[in-house]
Scaffold this motif. Structure first.
Motif, PDB file in Angstrom:
ATOM      1  N   GLY A   1     -73.810  10.578  62.739  1.00 20.82           N
ATOM      2  CA  GLY A   1     -73.900   9.136  62.987  1.00 20.82           C
ATOM      3  C   GLY A   1     -72.688   8.395  62.447  1.00 20.82           C
ATOM      4  N   GLY A   2     -72.902   7.145  62.036  1.00 23.06           N
ATOM      5  CA  GLY A   2     -71.828   6.363  61.433  1.00 23.06           C
ATOM      6  C   GLY A   2     -70.918   5.721  62.465  1.00 23.06           C
ATOM      7  N   ASP A   3     -69.714   5.368  62.019  1.00 26.09           N
ATOM      8  CA  ASP A   3     -68.744   4.683  62.871  1.00 26.09           C
ATOM      9  C   ASP A   3     -68.012   5.654  63.785  1.00 26.09           C
ATOM     10  OD1 ASP A   3     -69.110   2.033  62.142  1.00 26.09           O
ATOM     11  OD2 ASP A   3     -67.795   2.202  60.399  1.00 26.09           O
ATOM     12  N   LEU A   4     -67.941   5.282  65.063  1.00 22.06           N
ATOM     13  CA  LEU A   4     -67.128   5.979  66.046  1.00 22.06           C
ATOM     14  C   LEU A   4     -66.134   4.956  66.585  1.00 22.06           C
ATOM     15  CD1 LEU A   4     -69.928   7.552  65.972  1.00 22.06           C
ATOM     16  CD2 LEU A   4     -69.368   8.328  68.262  1.00 22.06           C
ATOM     17  N   CYS A   5     -64.851   5.276  66.552  1.00 20.28           N
ATOM     18  CA  CYS A   5     -63.810   4.297  66.892  1.00 20.28           C
ATOM     19  C   CYS A   5     -62.861   4.889  67.924  1.00 20.28           C
ATOM     20  CB  CYS A   5     -63.025   3.900  65.646  1.00 20.28           C
ATOM     21  SG  CYS A   5     -64.047   3.300  64.276  1.00 20.28           S
ATOM     22  N   LEU A   6     -62.812   4.289  69.095  1.00 18.88           N
ATOM     23  CA  LEU A   6     -61.937   4.753  70.167  1.00 18.88           C
ATOM     24  C   LEU A   6     -60.897   3.682  70.471  1.00 18.88           C
ATOM     25  CD1 LEU A   6     -61.042   6.585  72.471  1.00 18.88           C
ATOM     26  CD2 LEU A   6     -62.971   5.732  73.822  1.00 18.88           C
ATOM     27  N   LEU A   7     -59.641   3.993  70.219  1.00 20.06           N
ATOM     28  CA  LEU A   7     -58.543   3.053  70.439  1.00 20.06           C
ATOM     29  C   LEU A   7     -57.797   3.408  71.719  1.00 20.06           C
ATOM     30  CD1 LEU A   7     -56.861   0.703  69.030  1.00 20.06           C
ATOM     31  CD2 LEU A   7     -55.311   2.521  68.312  1.00 20.06           C
ATOM     32  N   ASN A   8     -57.464   2.365  72.503  1.00 14.97           N
ATOM     33  CA  ASN A   8     -56.674   2.532  73.729  1.00 14.97           C
ATOM     34  C   ASN A   8     -57.411   3.344  74.791  1.00 14.97           C
ATOM     35  OD1 ASN A   8     -54.533   1.003  72.846  1.00 14.97           O
ATOM     36  ND2 ASN A   8     -53.315   2.751  72.159  1.00 14.97           N
ATOM     37  N   SER A   9     -58.632   2.960  75.061  1.00 15.54           N
ATOM     38  CA  SER A   9     -59.382   3.623  76.113  1.00 15.54           C
ATOM     39  C   SER A   9     -58.979   3.079  77.486  1.00 15.54           C
ATOM     40  CB  SER A   9     -60.879   3.397  75.907  1.00 15.54           C
ATOM     41  OG  SER A   9     -61.615   3.807  77.039  1.00 15.54           O
ATOM     42  N   LYS A  10     -58.923   3.967  78.474  1.00 12.89           N
ATOM     43  CA  LYS A  10     -58.786   3.578  79.875  1.00 12.89           C
ATOM     44  C   LYS A  10     -59.957   4.213  80.618  1.00 12.89           C
ATOM     45  CE  LYS A  10     -55.657   3.551  83.849  1.00 12.89           C
ATOM     46  NZ  LYS A  10     -54.354   4.017  84.397  1.00 12.89           N
ATOM     47  N   PRO A  11     -60.994   3.426  80.932  1.00 11.48           N
ATOM     48  CA  PRO A  11     -62.222   4.005  81.481  1.00 11.48           C
ATOM     49  C   PRO A  11     -62.013   4.893  82.698  1.00 11.48           C
ATOM     50  CG  PRO A  11     -62.574   1.720  80.876  1.00 11.48           C
ATOM     51  CD  PRO A  11     -61.106   1.981  80.711  1.00 11.48           C
ATOM     52  N   SER A  12     -61.061   4.555  83.554  1.00 10.87           N
ATOM     53  CA  SER A  12     -60.864   5.362  84.753  1.00 10.87           C
ATOM     54  C   SER A  12     -60.457   6.795  84.412  1.00 10.87           C
ATOM     55  CB  SER A  12     -59.818   4.720  85.667  1.00 10.87           C
ATOM     56  OG  SER A  12     -58.561   4.619  85.015  1.00 10.87           O
ATOM     57  N   ASN A  13     -59.776   7.005  83.283  1.00  6.78           N
ATOM     58  CA  ASN A  13     -59.428   8.369  82.868  1.00  6.78           C
ATOM     59  C   ASN A  13     -60.682   9.199  82.633  1.00  6.78           C
ATOM     60  OD1 ASN A  13     -56.622   8.058  82.927  1.00  6.78           O
ATOM     61  ND2 ASN A  13     -56.533   7.303  80.824  1.00  6.78           N
ATOM     62  N   TRP A  14     -61.661   8.597  81.988  1.00  8.00           N
ATOM     63  CA  TRP A  14     -62.918   9.290  81.714  1.00  8.00           C
ATOM     64  C   TRP A  14     -63.625   9.669  83.011  1.00  8.00           C
ATOM     65  CZ3 TRP A  14     -60.612   7.774  77.494  1.00  8.00           C
ATOM     66  CH2 TRP A  14     -61.063   8.190  76.239  1.00  8.00           C
ATOM     67  N   ILE A  15     -63.679   8.723  83.942  1.00  9.69           N
ATOM     68  CA  ILE A  15     -64.397   8.965  85.190  1.00  9.69           C
ATOM     69  C   ILE A  15     -63.691  10.004  86.048  1.00  9.69           C
ATOM     70  CG2 ILE A  15     -65.181   7.902  87.338  1.00  9.69           C
ATOM     71  CD1 ILE A  15     -66.814   7.190  84.826  1.00  9.69           C
ATOM     72  N   VAL A  16     -62.367   9.931  86.129  1.00  9.89           N
ATOM     73  CA  VAL A  16     -61.615  10.888  86.936  1.00  9.89           C
ATOM     74  C   VAL A  16     -61.818  12.309  86.419  1.00  9.89           C
ATOM     75  CG1 VAL A  16     -59.290  11.699  87.495  1.00  9.89           C
ATOM     76  CG2 VAL A  16     -59.866   9.294  87.800  1.00  9.89           C
ATOM     77  N   LEU A  17     -61.753  12.481  85.103  1.00 12.86           N
ATOM     78  CA  LEU A  17     -61.825  13.826  84.521  1.00 12.86           C
ATOM     79  C   LEU A  17     -63.246  14.359  84.408  1.00 12.86           C
ATOM     80  CD1 LEU A  17     -59.061  13.278  81.882  1.00 12.86           C
ATOM     81  CD2 LEU A  17     -59.064  15.159  83.519  1.00 12.86           C
ATOM     82  N   LEU A  18     -64.182  13.477  84.137  1.00 14.73           N
ATOM     83  CA  LEU A  18     -65.551  13.926  83.906  1.00 14.73           C
ATOM     84  C   LEU A  18     -66.425  13.821  85.147  1.00 14.73           C
ATOM     85  CD1 LEU A  18     -66.147  12.275  80.409  1.00 14.73           C
ATOM     86  CD2 LEU A  18     -65.541  14.648  80.889  1.00 14.73           C
ATOM     87  N   GLY A  19     -66.065  12.920  86.043  1.00 19.87           N
ATOM     88  CA  GLY A  19     -66.897  12.681  87.213  1.00 19.87           C
ATOM     89  C   GLY A  19     -67.996  11.682  86.891  1.00 19.87           C
ATOM     90  N   GLU A  20     -68.267  10.808  87.839  1.00 21.33           N
ATOM     91  CA  GLU A  20     -69.271   9.773  87.578  1.00 21.33           C
ATOM     92  C   GLU A  20     -70.634  10.374  87.295  1.00 21.33           C
ATOM     93  OE1 GLU A  20     -69.552   6.411  90.076  1.00 21.33           O
ATOM     94  OE2 GLU A  20     -67.394   6.238  90.381  1.00 21.33           O
TER      95      GLU A  20
END
Length: 233
Positions: free
Chosen positions: A100-119
């Motif tokens: 648990g605790g803090d999760l910190c993501l800096l400089n995210s580009k959501p389309s990168n996640w979708i392209v690589l992982l698939g919707e």
């Protein structure tokens, strides 16, 4: 696979500040199995012992030839491509679920996640499982000013960073780990370092950006609000 002694198991838990239930959960075995092993009242199967050893080794624990236990100064792992990226997201999820605790993501580009992982995988698998444990963690994400594709908004908070300081080199601090993500077209390389002090330092740096230089995104009920002018990097 190296087999450990009950004393090494107790010492490894102490190094990681884990109790018996936490080790049992991480190994996916019954807590009584751990208790009986450490009390030397029974010996688990070889498969169970291998699970215990693998769990400790994944957290940078080293078992020495003289029956000792120590931590590596740091522990690194890399992931590549879409399959590796899914494995990385599995690690983020497991860390969020257990630590648990803090999760910190800096400089995210959501389309990168979708392209690589698939919707389908992202929304049906990852988003659903993260939302189910959202009470265990706080996930904050910064993305480029003007981005509205908040794909994790059911379990994460978003803020913008000014365009002139945003780039596609992201870092993700979670648990005792710091991940560096390098996206290149439709490919990705992720380098994860298990190092509590470095992870703590990157969370501190993230908090500076979040508190002093980020922009609260506009929504139908909220207009953009600049918190502080960000320096050029």
């Amino acid at each position: 696979m190296q087999i450990i002694t009950p004393a090494q198991c107790r010492a490894a838990r102490a190094l990681l500040n884990w109790n018996q239930p936490e080790l049992a959960q991480r190994c996916d075995v019954h807590v009584q199995t751990i208790s009986n092993f450490e009390k030397e009242s029974s010996t688990p199967s070889k498969t169970t012992l291998e699970k215990i050893v693998s769990t400790f080794m994944n957290e940078a624990v080293v078992f020495t030839e003289d029956q000792g236990v120590k931590l590596r100064p740091s522990f690194s792992r890399s992931y590549h491509g879409a399959e590796g990226f899914r494995a990385f997201m599995d690690d983020v999820y497991e860390t969020a679920r257990i630590a648990g605790g803090d999760l910190c993501l800096l400089n995210s580009k959501p389309s990168n996640w979708i392209v690589l992982l698939g919707e389908d995988w992202y929304y049906k698998v990852h988003s659903a499982r993260m939302e189910a444990i959202a009470d265990k963690f706080r996930l904050r994400i910064t993305t480029r000013e003007g981005e509205y594709n908040f794909i994790s908004n059911r379990f994460a908070e978003y803020r913008w960073v000014p365009r002139h300081i945003w780039n596609q080199h992201s870092f993700y601090a979670y648990g005792d780990k710091i991940a560096f993500l390098n996206f290149d077209h439709d490919d990705v390389a992720v380098f994860v370092l298990t190092h509590p002090q470095l992870a703590k330092t990157h969370k501190f740096l993230f908090n500076l950006v979040w508190d002093q230089y980020s922009i609260i995104p506009d929504t139908p009920d909220h207009k953009p609000q600049k918190i502080k002018k960000a320096p050029r990097l």
